[in-house]
Scaffold this active site. Structure first.
Site, short mmCIF file in Angstrom:
data_model
loop_
_atom_site.label_atom_id
_atom_site.label_comp_id
_atom_site.label_asym_id
_atom_site.label_seq_id
_atom_site.Cartn_x
_atom_site.Cartn_y
_atom_site.Cartn_z
N ARG B 50 97.76 96.01 -1.07
CA ARG B 50 96.83 96.83 -0.29
C ARG B 50 95.71 97.34 -1.19
O ARG B 50 95.84 97.37 -2.42
CB ARG B 50 97.57 98.00 0.34
CG ARG B 50 98.13 98.98 -0.68
CD ARG B 50 98.87 100.11 -0.02
NE ARG B 50 100.20 99.69 0.41
CZ ARG B 50 101.07 100.48 1.03
NH1 ARG B 50 100.77 101.72 1.31
NH2 ARG B 50 102.25 100.02 1.38
N ASP B 52 93.10 100.86 -1.25
CA ASP B 52 92.93 102.17 -0.61
C ASP B 52 91.62 102.25 0.16
O ASP B 52 90.71 101.45 -0.04
CB ASP B 52 92.93 103.27 -1.68
CG ASP B 52 94.31 103.49 -2.28
OD1 ASP B 52 95.30 103.16 -1.61
OD2 ASP B 52 94.39 103.98 -3.43
N ARG B 207 92.39 103.77 -11.20
CA ARG B 207 91.50 104.93 -11.04
C ARG B 207 91.86 106.06 -12.01
O ARG B 207 90.99 106.78 -12.49
CB ARG B 207 91.51 105.41 -9.59
CG ARG B 207 90.80 104.41 -8.66
CD ARG B 207 91.11 104.63 -7.19
NE ARG B 207 90.76 105.97 -6.76
CZ ARG B 207 91.11 106.48 -5.57
NH1 ARG B 207 91.82 105.74 -4.71
NH2 ARG B 207 90.77 107.70 -5.25
#
Lengths: 261, 261
Positions: B50, B52, B207
């Site tokens: 996936r 975000d 991140r």
């Protein structure tokens, strides 16, 4: 009274070109309204030249006269706060009262970007002409060099041109190919950026040069056709006008001394 | 029954991430709806992983099983016609029925882009974190190398992580600086692209790595702090989680033979 010279970048996608016109929503309108919001003054800004609807700019230059005492280093951030996020002021300086952004522009450079690959480039599609046809880039390079010089560019001007004299000088032009988004092993041609620097341009001149280069890239014309197209002084001899959104005003140059206060 | 493997690019700005969720408007929803429009089949697609909300992809990979007989070379153009213009399918091939885009992904590369300059980059602002602070890029490079290896990356994982085992391998990482939009003579630092390749990543791992590198770039941390941050296995020791929209899934790699039919 001060004369302020600024540099602006804009994404032209959602605007009706640079210059104020009856329909509104131009870059000039937005900047003049931002100046009014900041200073309370209704000024007219003078750009290095207009850009058509949909054309972008990375480094358009304009100037305006103001009574405002706002220090020059604060103009960009202060005005950006009043502007939509696709118009960004990046430089401000005080210039002599005699400075005029259009009359004194010595050289302007435009960039035209073509994506000749099968699919649009998702992150750059608003600034690229997607034309999914393999192009002969070397032939385009040869043709482009034959457009450099001092010529009557009537064949490369809109038939709507109001100018009496169509002689212009193209100082330099070249093609760069960007492979930063080409996947290794693909037969992707990369993104083709055509840079053209001249003393001044006729209406649609760069877009017609690009449309003609694309005819060369597709084999519909040859580099050897270019001198004859120039000599014909006839718009119908050149290629089509490439779409606006691939074009970007890339740089405007002035004599250094005219900008010194 | 055939197994189709496709590659997709998307601008994540307007989507709630890749994976289907109750609120809808995900990349997966749009692709599955396009497949339904084309084939009449309700399929579930399986991606390499996936992404975000707000994260982009240049080369996300997914597969799905179909009874459709549409020739594989026609899937991209046919499905793109049903997709919004910020989701573009670029490759399709038939793969063995055993192929699984998530389980079989060997290496994934992410790119994170930072604009440390005074003003947003108008043409790339949707894919860059604009953080107008001069950064020490060489210190960031040294710190990044100390994050490469096989470690327990608990300090670099969201505290929401559901994984029992936080040991992962980062194979390679580097920083490239792009000056193509830096004006000559300016003190612009260019655009910083951080590339990280690993076997798999924890939630928010890239991140948080980037947020930590930015602390290093600003001098709040030093490269020499990195080994201690890793050893602490404590999220509070690392830097903040960098904003989603600077992140792009850049590439997914598979063993060549698992994709051969």
């Amino acid at each position: 009274m001060r004369n302020i010279c600024m540099r602006v970048n804009y994404d032209g996608t959602h605007y009706h070109g640079f210059q104020t016109q009856p329909g509104g929503n131009t870059i000039q309108d937005h900047i003049e309204n931002a100046i009014f919001s900041l200073t309370g003054e209704r000024v007219k800004i003078t750009a290095s030249g207009r850009t058509d609807a949909g054309v972008h700019a990375y480094g358009q230059v304009f100037n305006f006269k103001t009574e405002s005492r706002i220090p020059v280093h604060r103009w960009c951030l202060a005005l950006n706060a009043w502007l939509p996020e696709d118009i960004i002021l990046t430089d401000a300086k005080e210039v002599p009262l005699s400075f005029h952004a259009r009359h004194m522009a010595k050289r302007k450079t435009y960039r035209y970007s073509i994506n000749p690959n099968r699919f649009p480039d998702i992150f750059h599609r608003r600034t690229q002409f997607h034309h999914p046809t393999r192009l002969d880039i070397e032939a385009m390079r040869r043709a482009l060099q034959l457009m450099v010089g001092t010529y009557d560019y009537t064949s490369f001007a809109s038939t709507q041109s109001q100018k009496l004299n169509h002689v212009r000088t193209v100082y330099e032009a070249h093609i760069e190919v960007d492979h930063s988004f080409s996947r290794p092993g693909s037969d992707d041609q990369g993104i083709i950026h055509i840079y053209v620097t001249g003393g001044g341009f006729l209406q649609h001149m760069v877009r017609i040069m690009v449309g003609t280069l694309m005819d060369v890239g597709e084999g519909k014309k040859t580099p050897e056709d270019i001198p004859g197209i120039l000599a014909a002084k006839n718009r119908t001899k050149a290629g089509p006008t490439a779409v606006a959104h691939g074009l970007m005003l890339w740089n405007v140059e002035y004599d250094e001394n005219v900008q010194k206060t």
